[in-house]
Design a protein around this motif. Structure first.
Motif, PDB file in Angstrom:
ATOM      1  N   THR A   1     -29.346   1.276   8.283  1.00 24.96           N
ATOM      2  CA  THR A   1     -28.165   1.035   7.453  1.00 24.96           C
ATOM      3  C   THR A   1     -28.557   0.206   6.233  1.00 24.96           C
ATOM      4  O   THR A   1     -29.335  -0.747   6.350  1.00 24.96           O
ATOM      5  CB  THR A   1     -27.090   0.267   8.248  1.00 24.96           C
ATOM      6  OG1 THR A   1     -26.753   1.014   9.409  1.00 24.96           O
ATOM      7  CG2 THR A   1     -25.847   0.041   7.409  1.00 24.96           C
ATOM      8  N   ARG A   2     -28.028   0.554   5.079  1.00 27.07           N
ATOM      9  CA  ARG A   2     -28.393  -0.176   3.863  1.00 27.07           C
ATOM     10  C   ARG A   2     -27.160  -0.646   3.116  1.00 27.07           C
ATOM     11  O   ARG A   2     -26.080  -0.067   3.233  1.00 27.07           O
ATOM     12  CB  ARG A   2     -29.259   0.684   2.937  1.00 27.07           C
ATOM     13  CG  ARG A   2     -28.552   1.883   2.369  1.00 27.07           C
ATOM     14  CD  ARG A   2     -29.378   2.594   1.330  1.00 27.07           C
ATOM     15  NE  ARG A   2     -28.595   3.630   0.661  1.00 27.07           N
ATOM     16  CZ  ARG A   2     -28.904   4.190  -0.497  1.00 27.07           C
ATOM     17  NH1 ARG A   2     -30.004   3.807  -1.115  1.00 27.07           N
ATOM     18  NH2 ARG A   2     -28.139   5.115  -1.034  1.00 27.07           N
ATOM     19  N   ARG A   3     -27.355  -1.699   2.347  1.00 30.48           N
ATOM     20  CA  ARG A   3     -26.326  -2.231   1.460  1.00 30.48           C
ATOM     21  C   ARG A   3     -26.958  -2.401   0.091  1.00 30.48           C
ATOM     22  O   ARG A   3     -28.033  -2.993  -0.014  1.00 30.48           O
ATOM     23  CB  ARG A   3     -25.790  -3.564   1.981  1.00 30.48           C
ATOM     24  CG  ARG A   3     -24.965  -3.451   3.255  1.00 30.48           C
ATOM     25  CD  ARG A   3     -24.634  -4.818   3.834  1.00 30.48           C
ATOM     26  NE  ARG A   3     -23.663  -4.740   4.915  1.00 30.48           N
ATOM     27  CZ  ARG A   3     -23.965  -4.430   6.165  1.00 30.48           C
ATOM     28  NH1 ARG A   3     -25.226  -4.147   6.477  1.00 30.48           N
ATOM     29  NH2 ARG A   3     -23.030  -4.370   7.097  1.00 30.48           N
ATOM     30  N   VAL A   4     -26.288  -1.875  -0.929  1.00 22.49           N
ATOM     31  CA  VAL A   4     -26.846  -1.889  -2.280  1.00 22.49           C
ATOM     32  C   VAL A   4     -25.859  -2.549  -3.227  1.00 22.49           C
ATOM     33  O   VAL A   4     -24.673  -2.197  -3.251  1.00 22.49           O
ATOM     34  CB  VAL A   4     -27.160  -0.454  -2.780  1.00 22.49           C
ATOM     35  CG1 VAL A   4     -27.805  -0.508  -4.161  1.00 22.49           C
ATOM     36  CG2 VAL A   4     -28.072   0.271  -1.794  1.00 22.49           C
ATOM     37  N   VAL A   5     -26.346  -3.499  -4.009  1.00 23.60           N
ATOM     38  CA  VAL A   5     -25.552  -4.117  -5.066  1.00 23.60           C
ATOM     39  C   VAL A   5     -26.297  -3.918  -6.376  1.00 23.60           C
ATOM     40  O   VAL A   5     -27.472  -4.288  -6.490  1.00 23.60           O
ATOM     41  CB  VAL A   5     -25.336  -5.623  -4.817  1.00 23.60           C
ATOM     42  CG1 VAL A   5     -24.546  -6.242  -5.966  1.00 23.60           C
ATOM     43  CG2 VAL A   5     -24.615  -5.847  -3.493  1.00 23.60           C
ATOM     44  N   GLY A   6     -25.644  -3.291  -7.349  1.00 20.39           N
ATOM     45  CA  GLY A   6     -26.291  -3.045  -8.636  1.00 20.39           C
ATOM     46  C   GLY A   6     -25.254  -2.730  -9.693  1.00 20.39           C
ATOM     47  O   GLY A   6     -24.061  -2.641  -9.409  1.00 20.39           O
ATOM     48  N   LEU A   7     -25.728  -2.546 -10.923  1.00 21.61           N
ATOM     49  CA  LEU A   7     -24.851  -2.257 -12.047  1.00 21.61           C
ATOM     50  C   LEU A   7     -24.921  -0.804 -12.495  1.00 21.61           C
ATOM     51  O   LEU A   7     -24.350  -0.451 -13.516  1.00 21.61           O
ATOM     52  CB  LEU A   7     -25.190  -3.178 -13.228  1.00 21.61           C
ATOM     53  CG  LEU A   7     -24.673  -4.611 -13.127  1.00 21.61           C
ATOM     54  CD1 LEU A   7     -25.257  -5.458 -14.254  1.00 21.61           C
ATOM     55  CD2 LEU A   7     -23.155  -4.637 -13.190  1.00 21.61           C
ATOM     56  N   ASP A   8     -25.627   0.041 -11.737  1.00 19.17           N
ATOM     57  CA  ASP A   8     -25.781   1.440 -12.128  1.00 19.17           C
ATOM     58  C   ASP A   8     -26.268   1.513 -13.575  1.00 19.17           C
ATOM     59  O   ASP A   8     -27.136   0.763 -13.973  1.00 19.17           O
ATOM     60  CB  ASP A   8     -24.479   2.208 -11.922  1.00 19.17           C
ATOM     61  CG  ASP A   8     -24.114   2.346 -10.447  1.00 19.17           C
ATOM     62  OD1 ASP A   8     -25.020   2.196  -9.619  1.00 19.17           O
ATOM     63  OD2 ASP A   8     -22.948   2.600 -10.134  1.00 19.17           O
ATOM     64  N   ALA A   9     -25.696   2.422 -14.363  1.00 13.92           N
ATOM     65  CA  ALA A   9     -26.171   2.598 -15.736  1.00 13.92           C
ATOM     66  C   ALA A   9     -25.477   1.662 -16.720  1.00 13.92           C
ATOM     67  O   ALA A   9     -25.832   1.623 -17.891  1.00 13.92           O
ATOM     68  CB  ALA A   9     -25.949   4.042 -16.181  1.00 13.92           C
ATOM     69  N   VAL A  10     -24.489   0.889 -16.261  1.00  9.39           N
ATOM     70  CA  VAL A  10     -23.702   0.085 -17.183  1.00  9.39           C
ATOM     71  C   VAL A  10     -24.532  -0.989 -17.851  1.00  9.39           C
ATOM     72  O   VAL A  10     -24.411  -1.261 -19.047  1.00  9.39           O
ATOM     73  CB  VAL A  10     -22.508  -0.550 -16.434  1.00  9.39           C
ATOM     74  CG1 VAL A  10     -21.715  -1.444 -17.375  1.00  9.39           C
ATOM     75  CG2 VAL A  10     -21.622   0.534 -15.874  1.00  9.39           C
TER      76      VAL A  10
END
Length: 277
Positions: free
Chosen positions: A118-127
Motif C-alpha cells: 500500500t502506498r501514500r503519495v503527496v505531491g503537486l503533480d504538474a502545478v
C-alpha cells in the motif's frame, strides 16, 4: 574455422523502436515502512530511494530498459531537483525534451510504501512546474469532481511550445513508433498527439480524472486506467467504466479532429497487485 571476408560490408544495424512520452517529471522521495505513521507520529524507514518519477517518465525509463529509444517531452527546468532528474534520465538512457520556462523546477513527491505494498503519495503533480501560479505561491484549485475529495487543478496551457532540437537524426513527426501521454501537462499531451497523427498507437496512462482528459481520451487508441480513474468524474463500477471508456474512444472516430483514430484498440483498469480488468 569460419572464413570471414574482412572487406565485406557490415550488416545494417537493427533500428530500435522509438517512443515519445509526454507528461509529468517529478523528483520522488520513496520511503518503505512496516506501517504508515499515525497522527503526529514518526516511524523509521526500512529503505529509502530518491529518484526521478512521474507516469510518463517512468514509462520512458521502462521503454528504454527494454531496448527502445525513449524521448521524454516534459518540463524539468533548473535547480537542484532538476539536476537530479536530469542525471537519472541520462543514466537510464532517456532523451529529454525539456520545454520548461525560466524559473521552473520539477515538483517533489513524497511516497510512503507499506510492507503490504500500500502506498501514500503527496505531491503537486504538474502545478508546481507551471509558469503562472497565483501570487500567494499556490495554484488556484478547482471544485472537486464527483467521486473525489481532492481539488482538481489543470496547469496553464503554453500556446507556444518550442520543442528543443533532438540529439539524434529522428524526425518526431515521422520516425516515432508509439506515443504515451499521462495528461498532467495537457498542452504537451496534445502536442505529442498532434505529432503522432493517426499513424501509431497512442496510449493514455490515466491515473486520475482531470478536466483536460475530456479532450485527450478520444484522441488515444489505448487507455490504461488506474482504479482511481473516473471518466468525467462520475463514480461507477469497473465494468461500466471500461464500457464507457471504450464507447468514448470508439465514438470519437476519424472526424474528432487532428490525431483522432478509429476508436480504441484496448482499454484496461489496473488494481495495484490485483487482477487487471
Amino acid at each position: 574455422m569460419i572464413d570471414v571476408d574482412p572487406h565485406a560490408p557490415e550488416a545494417p544495424a537493427t533500428r530500435r523502436v522509438r517512443g515519445l512520452f509526454a507528461g509529468l517529471a517529478t523528483l520522488d522521495i520513496v520511503s518503505h515502512v512496516d506501517r504508515a505513521p499515525g497522527p503526529d507520529e514518526k516511524v523509521t524507514a526500512t529503505w529509502q530511494l530518491v529518484a526521478a518519477g512521474g507516469p510518463a517518465l517512468n514509462a520512458a525509463v521502462t521503454f528504454a530498459a527494454l531496448g527502445g529509444h525513449a524521448l521524454l517531452l516534459t518540463r524539468v527546468g533548473s535547480g537542484p531537483t532538476a539536476d537530479v532528474v536530469r542525471a537519472d534520465l541520462r543514466a537510464c538512457g532517456v532523451e529529454l525534451l525539456d520545454v520548461a520556462r525560466d524559473g521552473m523546477s520539477p515538483p517533489v513527491s513524497s511516497v510512503t510504501v507499506e510492507a503490504d505494498g500500500t502506498r501514500r503519495v503527496v505531491g503537486l503533480d504538474a502545478v508546481q512546474s507551471a509558469h503562472d501560479v497565483v501570487a500567494d505561491g499556490g495554484p488556484t484549485p478547482r471544485t472537486p469532481v464527483a467521486g473525489s475529495t481532492s481539488p482538481v487543478v489543470d496547469p496553464p496551457v503554453d500556446a507556444d511550445i518550442d520543442i528543443p532540437a533532438i540529439d539524434t537524426d529522428i524526425e518526431i513527426g515521422t520516425d516515432i513508433d508509439i506515443v504515451l501521454v499521462d495528461g498532467h501537462h495537457p498542452d504537451l499531451a496534445e502536442r505529442a498527439l498532434d505529432l503522432a497523427g493517426s499513424r501509431v498507437p497512442r496510449v493514455l496512462d490515466a491515473g486520475r480524472w482531470r478536466p483536460a482528459m475530456g479532450r485527450i481520451v478520444p484522441r488515444c487508441t489505448e487507455v490504461i486506467a488506474s482504479s482511481a480513474f473516473r471518466l468525467d468524474g462520475v463514480e461507477d463500477d469497473v465494468d461500466t467504466r471500461l464500457a464507457r471508456v471504450l464507447d468514448r474512444l470508439a465514438g470519437a472516430g476519424a472526424g474528432a479532429g487532428a490525431g483522432a483514430g478509429e476508436g480504441a484498440a484496448f482499454a484496461a483498469v489496473t488494481a495495484g497487485d490485483g487482477a487487471i480488468r
